[in-house]
Write an enzyme that holds these catalytic residues in place. Structure first.
Site, PDB file in Angstrom:
ATOM      1  CD  GLN A  16     -17.149 -25.130 -19.807  1.00  0.00           C
ATOM      2  OE1 GLN A  16     -17.303 -23.921 -19.778  1.00  0.00           O
ATOM      3  NE2 GLN A  16     -18.049 -25.959 -20.321  1.00  0.00           N
ATOM      4  CB  CYS A  22     -20.562 -23.028 -19.594  1.00  0.00           C
ATOM      5  SG  CYS A  22     -22.170 -23.458 -20.322  1.00  0.00           S
ATOM      6  CG  HIS A 163     -20.459 -20.951 -23.671  1.00  0.00           C
ATOM      7  ND1 HIS A 163     -20.139 -21.976 -22.800  1.00  0.00           N
ATOM      8  CD2 HIS A 163     -19.372 -20.134 -23.684  1.00  0.00           C
ATOM      9  CE1 HIS A 163     -18.908 -21.781 -22.330  1.00  0.00           C
ATOM     10  NE2 HIS A 163     -18.434 -20.673 -22.851  1.00  0.00           N
TER      11      HIS A 163
END
Length: 250
Positions: A16, A22, A163
């Protein structure tokens, strides 16, 4: 179960870069996996950039959208109507940009998504074992996770979910049960993957997330949450439903 052993279900590990995308990578990897399972053949590489630039986030859930964060369910909700195009049609740029609909030539659609029950170990392990890879969220800000170099991660002691990744299976190594998780940080950890200790129903560690805005909370929702599992791995899990190839591929 290791979905990497099933031909075509997993693409190569992605990166990424410096964009907080993410959530889009987690969603797109899971769309790819489900498309492969639905069609019986490897999915084309799908476009995280389409999700980053085009998926709306009016309530600012998990961030303000694009490289500033959002959630996988919002991505799955968007692709239900817009479809998802290929990486080659809409290449990754690592910036939010603006949505370029001329690049969106859908090759697949879903009809919705399933959200698993928060902190339900049995539901997650069953879904990962019988259905498909799952889009999940974890706490990745701590030293233990950031500097992971291999083996089965334990003692994470971080529950601030921040995340999004993909759960691709689970197993046991030297008597230690683990979750197998695919990250989007390129060649990090075990060739882009991490194994995180898995304790079992009723035995998963739990902790408090006092910064839910770092995770998937929407504007105004600041109430602390309790998440369970290593690095809060049981916090938020979802996958697309009704995945199918577009009838006319461009």
């Amino acid at each position: 179960k290791d979905w990497r052993d099933v031909d075509g279900v997993g693409s190569d590990v992605k990166d990424q870069g410096g964009c907080g995308s993410c959530w889009a990578f987690s969603a797109v990897e899971t769309l790819e996996s489900h498309l492969a399972i639905a069609t019986g053949q490897a999915s084309p590489l799908l476009s995280p950039q389409q999700i980053v630039s085009c998926s709306p986030n009016p309530q600012h859930c998990g961030g303000t959208g694009g490289c500033d964060g959002s959630t996988q369910p919002l991505a799955f909700d968007y692709t239900k109507t817009a479809g998802i195009t290929t990486e080659s049609n809409y290449p990754y740029r690592g910036t939010t940009g603006t949505c370029d609909t001329s690049k969106v030539k859908p090759v697949a659609f879903n009809d919705g998504y399933a959200q698993l029950t928060m902190n339900n170990y049995t539901e997650l392990v069953t879904a990962a074992g019988t259905k498909c890879p799952i889009a999940i969220s974890i706490a990745a800000g701590g030293f233990t996770f950031q500097f992971y170099g291999g083996g089965v991660l334990s003692n994470c002691n971080d529950y601030v979910m921040d995340h999004a990744v993909q759960l691709v299976g689970y197993g046991t190594d030297s008597g230690k049960d683990y979750w197998l998780v695919r990250n989007s940080w390129g060649n990090w950890g075990e060739s882009g993957y991490i194994r995180m200790q898995r304790y079992g129903e009723g035995s998963e560690p739990c902790g408090t997330d006092k910064r839910p805005q770092d995770g998937d909370a929407c504007d105004g929702d600041t109430d602390p949450r309790t998440y369970c599992g290593q690095c809060g791995i049981l916090s938020s899990s979802s996958y697309p439903t009704g995945m199918r190839a577009a009838s006319v591929q461009v």
